[in-house]
Scaffold this active site. Structure first.
Site, mmCIF file in Angstrom:
data_model
loop_
_atom_site.group_PDB
_atom_site.id
_atom_site.type_symbol
_atom_site.label_atom_id
_atom_site.label_comp_id
_atom_site.label_asym_id
_atom_site.label_seq_id
_atom_site.Cartn_x
_atom_site.Cartn_y
_atom_site.Cartn_z
ATOM 1 N N HIS A 162 -3.781 -5.140 0.666
ATOM 2 C CA HIS A 162 -3.246 -5.612 1.953
ATOM 3 C C HIS A 162 -3.372 -7.138 2.043
ATOM 4 O O HIS A 162 -4.440 -7.660 2.383
ATOM 5 C CB HIS A 162 -4.004 -4.965 3.118
ATOM 6 C CG HIS A 162 -3.696 -3.519 3.306
ATOM 7 N ND1 HIS A 162 -2.654 -3.080 4.080
ATOM 8 C CD2 HIS A 162 -4.287 -2.413 2.795
ATOM 9 C CE1 HIS A 162 -2.609 -1.755 4.056
ATOM 10 N NE2 HIS A 162 -3.588 -1.320 3.277
ATOM 11 N N GLU A 181 -2.166 -8.983 4.288
ATOM 12 C CA GLU A 181 -2.106 -9.412 5.690
ATOM 13 C C GLU A 181 -3.468 -9.554 6.350
ATOM 14 O O GLU A 181 -3.594 -10.185 7.411
ATOM 15 C CB GLU A 181 -1.234 -8.450 6.508
ATOM 16 C CG GLU A 181 -1.771 -7.039 6.689
ATOM 17 C CD GLU A 181 -1.402 -6.072 5.569
ATOM 18 O OE1 GLU A 181 -1.376 -4.862 5.829
ATOM 19 O OE2 GLU A 181 -1.134 -6.539 4.445
ATOM 20 N N SER A 234 3.390 -12.526 39.086
ATOM 21 C CA SER A 234 2.007 -12.097 39.257
ATOM 22 C C SER A 234 1.022 -13.255 39.240
ATOM 23 O O SER A 234 -0.145 -13.070 39.561
ATOM 24 C CB SER A 234 1.631 -11.117 38.135
ATOM 25 O OG SER A 234 1.602 -11.800 36.891
ATOM 26 N N GLY A 235 1.479 -14.436 38.835
ATOM 27 C CA GLY A 235 0.567 -15.549 38.663
ATOM 28 C C GLY A 235 0.047 -15.663 37.254
ATOM 29 O O GLY A 235 -0.602 -16.638 36.891
ATOM 30 N N GLY A 236 0.321 -14.644 36.419
ATOM 31 C CA GLY A 236 -0.121 -14.652 35.038
ATOM 32 C C GLY A 236 0.840 -15.404 34.136
ATOM 33 O O GLY A 236 1.959 -15.754 34.536
ATOM 34 N N VAL A 237 0.420 -15.618 32.911
ATOM 35 C CA VAL A 237 1.214 -16.434 31.990
ATOM 36 C C VAL A 237 2.546 -15.771 31.649
ATOM 37 O O VAL A 237 3.574 -16.452 31.557
ATOM 38 C CB VAL A 237 0.410 -16.760 30.710
ATOM 39 C CG1 VAL A 237 0.014 -15.503 29.954
ATOM 40 C CG2 VAL A 237 1.184 -17.696 29.797
ATOM 41 N N ASP A 238 2.567 -14.450 31.475
ATOM 42 C CA ASP A 238 3.798 -13.791 31.047
ATOM 43 C C ASP A 238 4.907 -13.933 32.080
ATOM 44 O O ASP A 238 6.011 -14.395 31.767
ATOM 45 C CB ASP A 238 3.542 -12.304 30.771
ATOM 46 C CG ASP A 238 2.537 -12.079 29.659
ATOM 47 O OD1 ASP A 238 2.335 -13.004 28.858
ATOM 48 O OD2 ASP A 238 1.945 -10.986 29.601
ATOM 49 N N SER A 239 4.623 -13.528 33.314
ATOM 50 C CA SER A 239 5.673 -13.583 34.331
ATOM 51 C C SER A 239 6.039 -15.024 34.674
ATOM 52 O O SER A 239 7.203 -15.336 34.955
ATOM 53 C CB SER A 239 5.247 -12.827 35.594
ATOM 54 O OG SER A 239 4.171 -13.462 36.244
ATOM 55 N N CYS A 289 0.830 -1.208 0.000
ATOM 56 C CA CYS A 289 0.000 0.000 0.000
ATOM 57 C C CYS A 289 0.868 1.262 0.000
ATOM 58 O O CYS A 289 1.449 1.604 -1.009
ATOM 59 C CB CYS A 289 -0.980 -0.035 1.178
ATOM 60 S SG CYS A 289 -2.349 1.142 0.998
#
Length: 511
Positions: free
Chosen positions: A169, A171, A223-228, A79
């Site tokens: 586009h 994508e 934190s208990g979350g997936v990332d940490s 584009c």
């Protein structure tokens, strides 16, 4: 070393979708602002120029040196990238005389060209531009048209490396074989090997952490979350007991989360210390309503607590963080380094007093990629499929001033909400859900008593990586049940509303 594709971002709303398409091919890619310097090395296999809301004919239109890039690598312009290429190579771009937005059908496709392998006439593509190519560069050759425009795709002949451009586009999902076109570029033209897999990433990341950290110590918030959790597991596999984890109760966690998370982490064998600092956070947030100020206060207090914990351990040189790619992207403005978007609690530098370097093993990953890494590491699915939770916690889900009483109200309401989603088998169909306590009180009637209590907003979205999201279509009977139970059981809330905004234009969190 991991091969990669560089995506130069000119501000298109679809730039992240280009990256997602490439990552799904097991090929690594980086998004960088168009004005950033490209670090060329043997790992970089190609460059993609994104779309943009700008016009190449504007006085201050974003510009890059396409000829210099193409002297080193294959280039794909999409584009705006196609229009900029046209102008750089001597062609012309003007306002479109016909509407070039939405679905279109390809025709006169030159299927023998490498970018068009497997693409036939009548393939649907997605257009989204106000400008159009009015005159091609002398060296350009059209390789696809549509039923309304004469130049849908073209190549520049005689260049040092392949230079291909698309006015549509590929994508977006509306482009039927867009994924194939992108694959044709990154695999067929650039020669990428498609070997960027979870196991590959884990091995490379562990080796990288070992090289960065050596025998020194790392302190990290959990934190208990997936990332940490995934980040900590990677660091732990790299350096073992030299990782010191801290879990802070800031009074803004989910109900009973502090105790439950500490128990969960014991199973993983992590070296973790719990710190109850609720009163400290409440006192510092007193009277503060600005969401940006709340983020800064919460982030600053975390830094102070880490500093104290680090001093207890002594000789801490590194801080581990669960920063992921959307955090990084949303903290960088395509309009230039002086422009500010929202700050993230886990993106950016550290106060000089900490004298620590960052270890961020997930900085290159989207959320769904983090989950795949977690499953490859063998983590419990309760960690992996848990909904995202903001770093500042309920501090940014309590709109306006944060108090201990408001935090208690929101914890109780949020627990009811999440539990009922689980009971009705909806939790795992939703990417993120949470309750927001509004700074709005309204009149209600309970029995013969009039009430004047808070309003609660429910938020639930479907998404792949959090970059874009749509509101979840929770059945009305479930919403009614959630509302009734919250109003009946949480004294202080007498009205519940449901947020049906998508991202964009809204964000997932309200603050």
């Amino acid at each position: 070393m991991t091969e990669k594709i560089i995506i130069l971002d000119f501000g298109s709303q679809y730039t992240q979708l280009i990256a997602r398409n490439i990552r799904e091919l097991n090929i690594y890619c980086d998004i960088i602002p168009y004005y950033a310097a490209i670090e060329y090395d043997e790992t970089v296999k190609g460059i993609i120029l994104s779309g943009s809301p700008a016009s190449v004919n504007e006085e201050n239109a974003p510009m890059v040196d396409i000829k210099a890039m193409n002297a080193k690598l294959p280039v794909l312009g999409i584009c705006y990238g196609a229009q900029l290429t046209t102008k750089v190579y001597g062609g012309s771009v003007g306002k479109s005389s016909t509407r070039e937005y939405g679905r279109a059908k390809l025709c006169n496709v030159v299927s023998s060209h490498a970018i068009m392998q497997g693409i036939t006439n009548d393939n649907q593509v997605w257009m989204s531009h106000a400008d159009t190519i009015t005159q091609l560069a002398d060296a350009a050759e059209v390789i696809a048209q549509t039923d309304t425009i004469p130049v849908a795709a073209f190549t520049i002949n005689g260049t040092p490396n392949p230079l291909v451009c698309l006015q549509f586009h590929p994508e977006v999902t509306h482009s039927e074989n867009g994924k194939q076109i992108i694959k044709n570029f990154v695999v067929g033209i650039c020669g990428c090997q498609q070997d960027w897999t979870p196991s590959h990433y884990i091995n490379d990341t562990i080796a990288s952490i070992q090289k960065q950290v050596g025998d020194k110590k790392v302190i990290m918030a959990l934190s208990g979350g997936v990332d940490s959790t995934v980040a900590a597991t990677l660091i732990h596999r790299a350096i073992g007991k030299n990782l010191y984890c801290v879990f802070v109760d800031n009074g803004l966690l989910r109900k009973n989360e502090y105790e439950e998370v500490l128990k969960d982490y014991e199973v993983l064998g992590l070296n973790i210390q719990g710190v109850n600092a609720s009163n400290l956070f409440y006192s510092n947030l007193k009277g503060v309503s600005s969401p940006e100020e709340k983020r800064k206060i919460i982030g600053g207090l975390f830094i102070d607590i880490f500093q104290e914990e680090a001093e207890k351990i002594q000789d801490i040189d590194f801080l581990g963080q669960g920063t992921i790619y959307p955090d990084v992207i949303e903290s960088v403005s395509v309009n230039g380094p002086s422009a500010t978007i929202k700050s993230h609690h886990n993106v950016g530098g550290l106060p000089e007093k900490m004298r620590m370097q960052l270890v961020e093993p997930l900085r290159a990953l989207f959320k769904d990629e983090v989950r795949r890494i977690g499953l490859e590491l063998g983590l419990n699915e309760n960690f992996i499929h848990r909904h995202p939770f903001p770093g500042p916690g309920l501090g940014i889900r309590i709109l306006g001033e944060v108090t201990e009483e408001k935090a208690r109200l929101l914890q109780e309401a949020d627990a009811i909400y999440i539990n009922l989603l689980k009971e009705n088998n909806l939790y795992h169909t939703i990417w993120q859900a949470g309750a927001i306590l509004l700074p709005v009180q309204s009149v209600g009637v309970m029995g013969d008593e009039r009430t004047y209590e808070f309003t609660l907003a429910l938020r639930a979205v479907t998404s792949v990586d959090g970059m874009t999201a749509d509101w979840s279509h929770i059945p009305y009977d479930v919403l009614a049940k959630i509302s009734n139970e919250i109003i009946n059981k949480v004294k202080g809330i007498n009205r519940v509303v449901y947020d049906i905004s998508s991202k964009p234009p809204a964000t997932i969190e309200w603050e």
